[in-house]
Design an enzyme around this catalytic site. Structure first.
Site, mmCIF file in Angstrom:
data_model
loop_
_atom_site.group_PDB
_atom_site.id
_atom_site.type_symbol
_atom_site.label_atom_id
_atom_site.label_comp_id
_atom_site.label_asym_id
_atom_site.label_seq_id
_atom_site.Cartn_x
_atom_site.Cartn_y
_atom_site.Cartn_z
ATOM 1 N N ASP A 205 -1.651 35.563 -0.896
ATOM 2 C CA ASP A 205 -2.134 36.812 -1.489
ATOM 3 C C ASP A 205 -3.660 36.793 -1.513
ATOM 4 O O ASP A 205 -4.267 35.795 -1.889
ATOM 5 C CB ASP A 205 -1.568 36.977 -2.908
ATOM 6 C CG ASP A 205 -1.725 38.391 -3.422
ATOM 7 O OD1 ASP A 205 -0.698 39.079 -3.593
ATOM 8 O OD2 ASP A 205 -2.877 38.823 -3.643
ATOM 9 N N ILE A 206 -4.257 37.910 -1.131
ATOM 10 C CA ILE A 206 -5.725 37.979 -1.039
ATOM 11 C C ILE A 206 -6.386 37.909 -2.416
ATOM 12 O O ILE A 206 -7.551 37.519 -2.542
ATOM 13 C CB ILE A 206 -6.131 39.265 -0.280
ATOM 14 C CG1 ILE A 206 -7.509 39.139 0.355
ATOM 15 C CG2 ILE A 206 -6.052 40.500 -1.177
ATOM 16 C CD1 ILE A 206 -7.826 40.239 1.372
ATOM 17 N N ASN B 267 8.107 43.980 -6.894
ATOM 18 C CA ASN B 267 7.787 45.245 -7.535
ATOM 19 C C ASN B 267 8.344 46.375 -6.684
ATOM 20 O O ASN B 267 8.134 46.410 -5.471
ATOM 21 C CB ASN B 267 6.264 45.398 -7.674
ATOM 22 C CG ASN B 267 5.671 44.362 -8.613
ATOM 23 O OD1 ASN B 267 6.260 44.032 -9.638
ATOM 24 N ND2 ASN B 267 4.512 43.833 -8.263
ATOM 25 N N GLU C 191 2.116 48.432 -4.963
ATOM 26 C CA GLU C 191 0.943 49.017 -4.301
ATOM 27 C C GLU C 191 1.143 49.130 -2.802
ATOM 28 O O GLU C 191 0.687 50.084 -2.181
ATOM 29 C CB GLU C 191 -0.296 48.161 -4.572
ATOM 30 C CG GLU C 191 -0.846 48.350 -5.981
ATOM 31 C CD GLU C 191 -1.896 47.313 -6.331
ATOM 32 O OE1 GLU C 191 -2.356 46.585 -5.423
ATOM 33 O OE2 GLU C 191 -2.242 47.224 -7.515
ATOM 34 N N HIS D 143 7.955 43.093 -0.431
ATOM 35 C CA HIS D 143 7.393 41.741 -0.447
ATOM 36 C C HIS D 143 7.838 41.013 -1.707
ATOM 37 O O HIS D 143 7.941 41.593 -2.785
ATOM 38 C CB HIS D 143 5.862 41.770 -0.342
ATOM 39 C CG HIS D 143 5.200 42.730 -1.277
ATOM 40 N ND1 HIS D 143 5.156 44.090 -1.038
ATOM 41 C CD2 HIS D 143 4.544 42.533 -2.449
ATOM 42 C CE1 HIS D 143 4.517 44.684 -2.025
ATOM 43 N NE2 HIS D 143 4.136 43.761 -2.908
ATOM 44 N N HIS E 118 6.764 38.202 -4.246
ATOM 45 C CA HIS E 118 5.648 37.385 -4.733
ATOM 46 C C HIS E 118 6.213 36.029 -5.143
ATOM 47 O O HIS E 118 7.162 35.967 -5.939
ATOM 48 C CB HIS E 118 5.019 38.000 -5.986
ATOM 49 C CG HIS E 118 4.310 39.307 -5.780
ATOM 50 N ND1 HIS E 118 2.947 39.419 -5.648
ATOM 51 C CD2 HIS E 118 4.786 40.573 -5.709
ATOM 52 C CE1 HIS E 118 2.610 40.695 -5.509
ATOM 53 N NE2 HIS E 118 3.707 41.418 -5.554
HETATM 54 P P1 5GP Z 1 2.356 44.892 -5.181
HETATM 55 O O1 5GP Z 1 1.590 45.440 -6.335
HETATM 56 O O2 5GP Z 1 2.548 45.936 -4.094
HETATM 57 O O3 5GP Z 1 3.639 44.236 -5.581
HETATM 58 O O4 5GP Z 1 1.490 43.727 -4.589
HETATM 59 C C1 5GP Z 1 0.658 43.836 -3.483
HETATM 60 C C2 5GP Z 1 -0.063 42.516 -3.323
HETATM 61 O O5 5GP Z 1 -0.664 42.496 -2.034
HETATM 62 C C3 5GP Z 1 -1.162 42.283 -4.349
HETATM 63 O O6 5GP Z 1 -0.909 41.083 -5.053
HETATM 64 C C4 5GP Z 1 -2.443 42.227 -3.499
HETATM 65 O O7 5GP Z 1 -3.364 41.280 -3.970
HETATM 66 C C5 5GP Z 1 -1.908 41.857 -2.121
HETATM 67 N N1 5GP Z 1 -2.716 42.370 -1.009
HETATM 68 C C6 5GP Z 1 -3.199 43.639 -0.897
HETATM 69 N N2 5GP Z 1 -3.879 43.767 0.256
HETATM 70 C C7 5GP Z 1 -3.828 42.553 0.876
HETATM 71 C C8 5GP Z 1 -4.370 42.071 2.114
HETATM 72 O O8 5GP Z 1 -5.027 42.767 2.883
HETATM 73 N N3 5GP Z 1 -4.100 40.767 2.428
HETATM 74 C C9 5GP Z 1 -3.380 39.957 1.603
HETATM 75 N N4 5GP Z 1 -3.206 38.695 2.015
HETATM 76 N N5 5GP Z 1 -2.858 40.386 0.430
HETATM 77 C C10 5GP Z 1 -3.082 41.666 0.074
#
Ligand code: 5GP
Ligand code: ZN
Length: 114
Positions: free
Chosen positions: A30-31, A87, A95, A100, A102
């Site tokens: 995760d970034i 999520n 988002e 995905h 986590h």
């Molecule tokens: P969500 O809120 O959709 O469950 O989580 C999305 C996750 O993707 C977040 O934890 C965010 O930090 C990660 N993320 C968003 N953009 C990128 C990216 O460009 N590269 C990586 N490696 N992770 C990302």
């Protein structure tokens, strides 16, 4: 999906720290990590969320969990424990609209979740 960030990551069209990849799934860091170990495990197939699963996708979802187990072992957190979070939709703050898992661990987390 053409404009999907995680599709692009799985196709290596944009850079990310991929730790494992096969024909079904991709595991990458995760970034913006929310735990000392924070990996994302995605199907290479564009599935928006659990809610958008199609018949036959159960197999793919099962493989995400097997990959999580392996990644936890390789990250050294299989005994200390970890969280697996998916999520789904706005209330859960999804988002990125590409399913995905986590995988988070490496430290004591807050309890209860939510
Ligand atoms: P969500 O809120 O959709 O469950 O989580 C999305 C996750 O993707 C977040 O934890 C965010 O930090 C990660 N993320 C968003 N953009 C990128 C990216 O460009 N590269 C990586 N490696 N992770 C990302
Ligand atoms: Zn996608």
């Amino acid at each position: 999906m053409k404009d999907c960030l995680f599709c692009k990551i799985s196709k290596r069209e944009i850079p990310s720290e991929i730790v494992y990849q096969d024909e079904i799934l991709t595991v990458f860091k995760d970034i913006n990590p929310a735990a000392p170990i924070h990996l994302l495990i995605i199907p290479n197939k564009h599935i928006v969320s659990v809610q958008e699963m199609e018949p036959g996708d159960e197999k793919i979802l099962g493989k995400l969990f097997s990959a999580a187990k392996k990644a936890a072992e390789e990250s050294g957190i299989s005994d200390s424990g970890y969280r697996l979070i998916i999520n789904n939709g706005p209330d859960a703050h999804q988002e990125i609209l590409h399913l995905h898992l986590h995988l988070m661990g490496g430290g004591k987390m807050k309890h209860p979740i939510g």
